[in-house]
Scaffold this active site. Sequence first.
Site, short mmCIF file in Angstrom:
data_model
loop_
_atom_site.label_atom_id
_atom_site.label_comp_id
_atom_site.label_asym_id
_atom_site.label_seq_id
_atom_site.Cartn_x
_atom_site.Cartn_y
_atom_site.Cartn_z
CG HIS A 125 108.63 46.99 38.70
ND1 HIS A 125 109.06 47.93 39.59
CD2 HIS A 125 109.58 46.95 37.74
CE1 HIS A 125 110.21 48.45 39.19
NE2 HIS A 125 110.55 47.86 38.06
CG ASN A 172 113.33 51.85 39.30
OD1 ASN A 172 112.18 51.43 39.36
ND2 ASN A 172 114.26 51.26 38.59
CE1 TYR A 190 108.88 49.88 30.45
CE2 TYR A 190 107.35 50.07 32.28
CZ TYR A 190 108.64 49.97 31.81
OH TYR A 190 109.70 49.98 32.68
FE1 HDE Z 1 110.44 48.64 33.61
N1 HDE Z 1 109.03 47.31 33.02
N2 HDE Z 1 111.62 48.08 32.09
N3 HDE Z 1 111.94 49.89 34.28
N4 HDE Z 1 109.32 49.22 35.16
C1 HDE Z 1 107.85 47.10 33.62
O1 HDE Z 1 105.81 46.94 32.51
C2 HDE Z 1 111.23 47.34 31.03
C3 HDE Z 1 113.13 50.10 33.67
C4 HDE Z 1 109.58 50.23 36.05
O2 HDE Z 1 103.89 49.90 38.90
C5 HDE Z 1 106.95 46.20 32.83
O3 HDE Z 1 103.66 47.10 33.13
C6 HDE Z 1 112.27 47.28 30.03
C7 HDE Z 1 113.79 51.26 34.22
C8 HDE Z 1 108.51 50.32 37.02
O4 HDE Z 1 103.03 48.97 37.12
C9 HDE Z 1 107.75 45.88 31.57
C10 HDE Z 1 113.31 48.01 30.55
C11 HDE Z 1 112.94 51.74 35.18
C12 HDE Z 1 107.59 49.35 36.63
C13 HDE Z 1 109.02 46.66 31.83
C14 HDE Z 1 112.89 48.50 31.85
C15 HDE Z 1 111.80 50.88 35.20
C16 HDE Z 1 108.11 48.67 35.47
C17 HDE Z 1 106.41 45.02 33.57
C18 HDE Z 1 114.67 48.24 29.95
C19 HDE Z 1 113.16 52.94 36.08
C20 HDE Z 1 106.29 49.00 37.34
C21 HDE Z 1 104.95 45.27 33.78
C22 HDE Z 1 114.62 48.88 28.66
C23 HDE Z 1 113.30 54.18 35.37
C24 HDE Z 1 105.16 49.90 36.92
C25 HDE Z 1 104.69 46.51 33.14
C26 HDE Z 1 103.92 49.56 37.71
C27 HDE Z 1 107.45 47.66 34.78
C28 HDE Z 1 110.00 46.70 30.92
C29 HDE Z 1 113.76 49.26 32.69
C30 HDE Z 1 110.72 51.10 36.12
C31 HDE Z 1 107.99 44.43 31.29
C32 HDE Z 1 112.19 46.53 28.74
C33 HDE Z 1 115.14 51.84 33.79
C34 HDE Z 1 108.42 51.28 38.18
O5 HDE Z 1 107.12 46.39 30.42
#
Ligand code: HDE
Length: 690
Positions: free
Chosen positions: A76, A149, A363
Amino acid sequence: MAKKQPTAPVQTRHGQGGEPHQSGYQGLTTNHGMPISDNQNSLRAGARGPTLLEDFVLREKIFHFDHERIPERIVHARGTGAHGFFECLHPIPELTRASLFQKAGARVPVFCRFSTVAGSKGSKDTPRDVRGFAVKFYTDEGNWDLVGNNMPVFFIQDAIKFPDLIHAVKPEADRGFPQAASAHDTFWDFVSLMPESMHMVLWLMSDRALPRSFRMMEGFGVHTFQLVNEQGQAHFVKFHWKPKQGMQSTLWDEAVKISGADPDYLRRDLYEAIQSGAFPEWELGIQVFDQQWASQQDYDVLDPTKLIPEETLPVKIIGRLVLDRYPDNFFAETEQVAFLPSNVVPGIDFSDDPLLQGRLFSYMDTQKSRLGTTNFHQIPVNAPRCPFHNFQRDGMMQTQVFKGRATYEPNSLGEVGEPTGPREQEHGFRTVGSAPQDAAKLRVRAESFADHYTQARLFYRSQSEIEQEHLIAGLVFELSKVQLNHVRLRVLSHMRVIDEGLAQRAAQGLGLELPEPAVPAVPPRDMPPSAALSILAHKPPAAGRCLGILVTDGADDALVGLLRKTAEQAGVAVKIVAPRVGGVTLASGRRLPADEKIDGAPSVLFDAVALLMNESEAGKLCNCKAAVDFVSDAYGHLKALGHDGGAKPLLERAGVSTDKGVFVIKTGGDLVGKVATRFWERRHQINGTA
Ligand code: HDE
C-alpha cells in the site's frame, strides 16, 4: 570584487527571525531559528574558490534534505488521503457502547487513505490491483482505525502466509520487475499453489480491480469484528462502505492508457473533487449476527476468504463518511499517517480471524520501521484528538515535556502519600471474554476453512455477462504474461472446479487445452447468485463524473454555455480541451480559454465527450493524431459522444459509426444524462464480435 550571483528574489532577501517582515513576508531562518541573510550562495573561499565546511546554513539544509525520504510502506505504498467527518445516522446503543454510535447527528473527525497494494510509492494509480480503504476515526475515546480494502475477502486465511503472498506479487526478486502488476510468473505460481486464494483472485480479475475513482468504490472491513454493548453483550459484525457516487470501473484498455496520460489519475480525481466542493461520501453499513447464526452457515465467519451475501444478511446503514478537506501537506499527513487495526475503542473488539490476529501485531511493528520511532503516535495526523496519558516515556523524537517525578504506577508520590498520575478507568476497554473452543496449542487450519471454491463460484456467477467477459479477459491477459506453462495450466485446473464455462473460455482465450480439474478438499456447492456483487447491477448516477469538451475556433458559444450549465446542475465537472491551451475564439468572437491541450488530455480522462467545432476546423483536426485518438478512444471505450454536426469529418476519420451513444446534442441534458453510461452493445463492433 565579484558580485553575488544570482540576485535573489526580493522576498527572500530580508528577514529577521521567524517574525513576519514589515512588508508581510516571513523571515527565513535555520531550523534552530537563526535568521538567514542569503539563501542563494554558499560560503566560499573566494568568489570562485571551494565551499567552506564552516557553512552551517548550507550543511543544515543539505543534511535535512538528504534525509527527506522515509521508507515507503511495504504494501500500500502508493496512496492518497483526505480529511473529513463521520456522522452517526442511526444510533446502535443496543449493539455497542462505542461513543461514536450513540447519538444521531453526532460527528467525529476522520482521516482516510486510499491506496494500491503492490506498487511502489511512485507507481501509477491505475494498475489492476486491490485498493486499500483505511479510515481513522478520532473519537473521544481514542482512535478507531478501520483498515479495509475495496474487496470484501482476502487471498489468504492465515497471517503467516502474508510475506509469501507479497513477495510473490512484488517485482520478481532477480530482475526487479514488473512494477505494480500481478501479471507475472511468481504471483500466479503462488496463488495457483494456494487454492484458498481463488475467490480473491477472481475479484482481482474483475472490474473491482480497475476503479474509475476512489470515490466510486465500495469498502469493506473484510474480517469479522465484534460490537459490544454497555452490558458486555457481543455481536459479530462486518463493516461495509457504500459510495454515494455509485460504483464504476474503467475498461482495461482505458486503464492502460490512463496510466500513460495521467499516472496520478485517482489522486488527482480525489483532489479535484474535494477542491471543487463535490465532497465524496459513503454510507457505513453493518451486517450483524450472533454465534448461533454463524454456526448455521456453511462457511466459517472467521475465514477472511469468505463473505456474507447481502441477500442473506442485509446491510444496515448506520452512518456516513464525508471527505471535505484535502491535506495541506502530503508528507506530513498522508505519508505519515499510521493505521493500526489494533486501534479499537471501547465497544468494538476483534474476532479470532487468524488473519486479523496477525495484523494486530504487524502494523505497530511496521510503523516503527517506517516512521523511525515508537513515538509515531505524536505526529499530528496520528495523535488522538482526545487527551491521552500514561507512563510511557522518552524514545526517539519525544515531543512531549512530561512533568513530575512519577513515571510508574502504582505510586504514592502525590500529596500526603496519594498516588499521582493517570489511573485505570472503570469504563475502559475490556476484551470480550470467549471460551477458546480448543485450548490445545496447535498449528492447524480449522476444517471449516477447507472449502476454497464455493464462494469463487458464487462471485463468478453473480457477475453480469459483460462483467464475466471482463473477468475472463483479465485472466487471459495475465496468464498470457505468465511464461511458465505449467502455472497457466494449474490456474486453469482451479477454474474448472469453480465453473466449467469459465475454464473453457479462459482456455480458448489462451489457446490451450484444458487440464484435469484440481481436486478440491471440499467439493464446491452452488449458492444463489448475489446481485450485490455485481457493479453493473447498480446504475451509477451522473454526479461526480467529468465531461471533456473538445472545442476549436468557431465553435458555438451557446452550446458551450448550455453544456456547462446542464453539467453544473447535474454535479458533473467540465474540462475544455483545445488544440492550444490558450484556448479558442468562439463563433461569437468570445475567447474561451482551455483547461488542457489536446495531446495532454486524451479522452480516457473523461467519462463522456462533446465535440464542438465547425466542419472546416474538424477537417483540420483529421490530420492531428491526438484529436483522432481522442474520438476513436471515446468510441472504443463505449462512451457517449455528443457533437454539433460540424464534427462529422473527424468522427468519420476516427472510424465512428453512429449508434445510440453518438448523437447531435440538442438539450445538453441528452449528453450530460449519459455521462456515466457505457454503450455496451457497441463492444461487439469494437471487438469484432458483431
Ligand atoms: Fe495490510 N499492511 N496486512 N491488509 N494493509 C499494511 O501497514 C499486513 C491486510 C491494508 O493507508 C502495512 O502501515 C499483514 C488485509 C491497508 O496506510 C503492513 C496482513 C487488509 C493498508 C501490513 C495484511 C489490509 C495496509 C504496510 C496479513 C484488508 C494501508 C504499511 C495478516 C482488510 C494503510 C502499514 C494505509 C498496510 C500488514 C492483510 C489492508 C505491512 C501482515 C486483509 C488498507 O503492516
